[in-house]
Design a protein around this motif. Structure first.
Motif, PDB file in Angstrom:
ATOM      1  N   ALA A 275      12.838  14.265 -14.504  1.00  0.00           N
ATOM      2  CA  ALA A 275      11.411  14.554 -14.316  1.00  0.00           C
ATOM      3  C   ALA A 275      10.805  15.220 -15.552  1.00  0.00           C
ATOM      4  CB  ALA A 275      11.228  15.441 -13.089  1.00  0.00           C
ATOM      5  N   SER A 276      11.504  16.177 -16.143  1.00  0.00           N
ATOM      6  CA  SER A 276      10.952  16.927 -17.267  1.00  0.00           C
ATOM      7  C   SER A 276      10.957  16.115 -18.558  1.00  0.00           C
ATOM      8  CB  SER A 276      11.716  18.243 -17.454  1.00  0.00           C
ATOM      9  OG  SER A 276      13.104  18.008 -17.559  1.00  0.00           O
ATOM     10  N   VAL A 277      11.999  15.291 -18.776  1.00  0.00           N
ATOM     11  CA  VAL A 277      12.027  14.454 -19.981  1.00  0.00           C
ATOM     12  C   VAL A 277      10.907  13.410 -19.931  1.00  0.00           C
ATOM     13  CG1 VAL A 277      13.350  12.633 -21.135  1.00  0.00           C
ATOM     14  CG2 VAL A 277      14.438  14.810 -20.603  1.00  0.00           C
ATOM     15  N   VAL A 278      10.683  12.830 -18.764  1.00  0.00           N
ATOM     16  CA  VAL A 278       9.581  11.878 -18.634  1.00  0.00           C
ATOM     17  C   VAL A 278       8.248  12.569 -18.883  1.00  0.00           C
ATOM     18  CG1 VAL A 278       8.317  10.428 -16.989  1.00  0.00           C
ATOM     19  CG2 VAL A 278      10.808  10.278 -17.130  1.00  0.00           C
ATOM     20  N   MET A 282       5.632  11.505 -21.893  1.00  0.00           N
ATOM     21  CA  MET A 282       4.335  10.923 -21.579  1.00  0.00           C
ATOM     22  C   MET A 282       3.153  11.793 -21.988  1.00  0.00           C
ATOM     23  SD  MET A 282       5.196   8.025 -20.355  1.00  0.00           S
ATOM     24  CE  MET A 282       3.613   7.440 -19.735  1.00  0.00           C
ATOM     25  N   THR A 283       3.355  13.121 -22.079  1.00  0.00           N
ATOM     26  CA  THR A 283       2.224  13.996 -22.345  1.00  0.00           C
ATOM     27  C   THR A 283       1.756  13.887 -23.799  1.00  0.00           C
ATOM     28  OG1 THR A 283       1.388  16.263 -22.178  1.00  0.00           O
ATOM     29  CG2 THR A 283       3.644  15.995 -22.983  1.00  0.00           C
ATOM     30  N   LEU A 288       1.795  21.437 -22.993  1.00  0.00           N
ATOM     31  CA  LEU A 288       2.524  20.841 -21.867  1.00  0.00           C
ATOM     32  C   LEU A 288       3.876  20.296 -22.319  1.00  0.00           C
ATOM     33  CD1 LEU A 288      -0.322  18.939 -19.971  1.00  0.00           C
ATOM     34  CD2 LEU A 288       0.720  21.148 -19.406  1.00  0.00           C
ATOM     35  N   GLY A 289       3.921  19.803 -23.558  1.00  0.00           N
ATOM     36  CA  GLY A 289       5.178  19.324 -24.095  1.00  0.00           C
ATOM     37  C   GLY A 289       6.205  20.431 -24.219  1.00  0.00           C
ATOM     38  N   LEU A 350       7.979   6.074 -32.364  1.00  0.00           N
ATOM     39  CA  LEU A 350       8.842   7.064 -31.737  1.00  0.00           C
ATOM     40  C   LEU A 350       8.605   7.163 -30.236  1.00  0.00           C
ATOM     41  CD1 LEU A 350      10.994   9.211 -32.052  1.00  0.00           C
ATOM     42  CD2 LEU A 350       9.225  10.860 -32.681  1.00  0.00           C
ATOM     43  N   THR A 351       7.367   7.053 -29.799  1.00  0.00           N
ATOM     44  CA  THR A 351       7.080   7.160 -28.367  1.00  0.00           C
ATOM     45  C   THR A 351       7.771   6.046 -27.583  1.00  0.00           C
ATOM     46  OG1 THR A 351       4.938   8.196 -28.822  1.00  0.00           O
ATOM     47  CG2 THR A 351       5.259   7.255 -26.632  1.00  0.00           C
ATOM     48  N   ALA A 352       7.747   4.840 -28.126  1.00  0.00           N
ATOM     49  CA  ALA A 352       8.427   3.720 -27.458  1.00  0.00           C
ATOM     50  C   ALA A 352       9.942   3.915 -27.495  1.00  0.00           C
ATOM     51  CB  ALA A 352       8.045   2.406 -28.120  1.00  0.00           C
TER      52      ALA A 352
END
Length: 387
Positions: A275-278, A282-283, A288-289, A350-352
């Protein structure tokens, strides 16, 4: 029982962990200095993990020929030399060689520490390994903080890597005459043969859980850099993740005081990690990160020590062999997955590329489930057939 060998093991593990958690942010700062690509950043992890795999492949052989005491101190000296070469090598080739030497010697040090704790505490090794990683969690919190502070001074970030060496010298002066117990005789007599399937599945769980952490340590700062942070600020912000690891290990140390909690704690840790890695992935908000990094640290905290405890428990008296093989698997997978993430980041962004992280967490859940099934089948008594 926190006797002298146990305390020495805890302290030596803290020194190794300080180096290890300074290593990832230091590579980020080195990339800022030398300007190499994400793929080359992943190659540093490959060299470290290749050294780790070499240590795992040779540990059982070394443990049969050297007493625990000599193996521990020799590994500590070699780790300091490898960390020094990485720090002061000056340029990509020399620092890569230093990373490989640090991975090999440091993993040998880690493995002998785990062996000492496993021998000393037997069936309660889960508690000992979790407690040892509480101290390691303290080192993990302070390592990037110290590195970030020193990076802003005249001393520079490289001075960070001298601190564990100084502590190890003090530990040697205090404990050099302290005997470290050798492995029990029944273990020494039962080192041949194949490891059970459950042991291998738990070893893969141990390795993949470490790969999750390594990918986050290496590429988490880069994610923050992409959100507008400086390289030094992104590296320092990883302290939130490491603070979460410390909190998680403190909770784990309390929960494992009673038997039977290892598996439920692993499932809960994997759920929180996912949950936290996702959320971090996504943020687009830096604050929040950082919060998501903290929560992911709480989730990641107990994955390695508890998975390793399951691996050693399933070894059927072949603890040294299982300990060594788990480090080989760890070295291979901890090299492959960060390199894969770096290659994906270079090609797709990097996001992908970071989508690999939740995939790895799902693989951990699969290995835990399969390992428990294999252990259950192995524990069932054989029913004789009718004549």
């Amino acid at each position: 029982m926190r006797d002298a060998p146990t305390i020495l093991s805890y302290a030596a593990l803290g020194c190794f962990t300080f180096w290890l958690y300074a290593f990832g942010p230091a590579v980020t700062l080195l990339r800022d200095e030398l300007g190499f690509s994400y793929s080359v950043l992943g190659v540093y992890q490959v060299f470290w993990a290749g050294g780790a795999a070499l240590a795992g492949a040779t540990f059982a052989w070394a443990a049969r020929r050297l007493p625990r005491n000599k193996l521990l101190w020799t590994s500590a000296v070699a780790t300091a030399i490898g960390a020094g070469l990485f720090t002061f090598g000056g340029g990509v080739p020399a620092t890569l060689i230093g990373a490989g030497a640090f991975g090999a010697a440091g993993t040998m040090l880690l493995t002998v520490i785990q062996a000492v704790l496993s021998d000393r505490h037997g069936s309660r090794r889960d508690r000992a390994l979790t407690e040892a990683n509480v101290g390691a969690g303290v080192s993990a919190v302070f390592a990037p903080m110290v590195l970030g502070v020193l990076a802003a001074t005249m001393l520079g970030w490289r001075a960070t890597f001298a601190l564990p060496a100084i502590v190890l010298v003090l530990l040697y002066l205090r404990y050099r005459h302290q005997p470290i117990p050798e492995r029990p005789r029944h273990h020494a007599a039962n080192q041949g043969g194949r490891l059970p399937l459950a042991c291998w599945l738990f070893a893969i769980l141990t390795a993949v859980s470490s790969a999750i952490e390594f990918c986050l340590v290496f590429f988490g700062p880069q994610m923050l850099v992409n959100l507008g942070w400086s390289a030094a600020a992104g590296s320092t912000a990883m302290s939130s993740n490491l603070a979460g690891i410390l909190v998680g290990r403190l909770l784990g140390a309390g929960l494992t005081r009673r038997t039977g909690r290892t598996v439920p704690l692993l499932y809960a840790s994997l759920a929180l990690t996912f949950a936290s890695v996702v959320a971090f992935w996504m943020t687009g908000q830096p604050v929040l990160g950082v919060v998501a990094l903290f929560l992911s640290g709480v989730g990641i905290a107990n994955l390695y020590p508890l998975a390793l405890a399951l691996t050693l428990e399933a070894a059927d008296g072949r603890e040294d062999q299982a300990n060594a093989r788990s480090q080989v698997v760890l070295g291979v997978l901890a090299a492959a997955f960060p390199l894969l993430l770096g290659g994906l980041a270079d090609q797709y962004g990097l996001t992908a590329g970071f989508a690999l992280e939740p995939v790895l967490i799902g693989l951990c859940l699969l290995m835990l489930w399969a390992g428990l099934r294999a252990r259950h089948r192995n524990a069932q008594p054989t029913v004789p057939s009718r004549p």
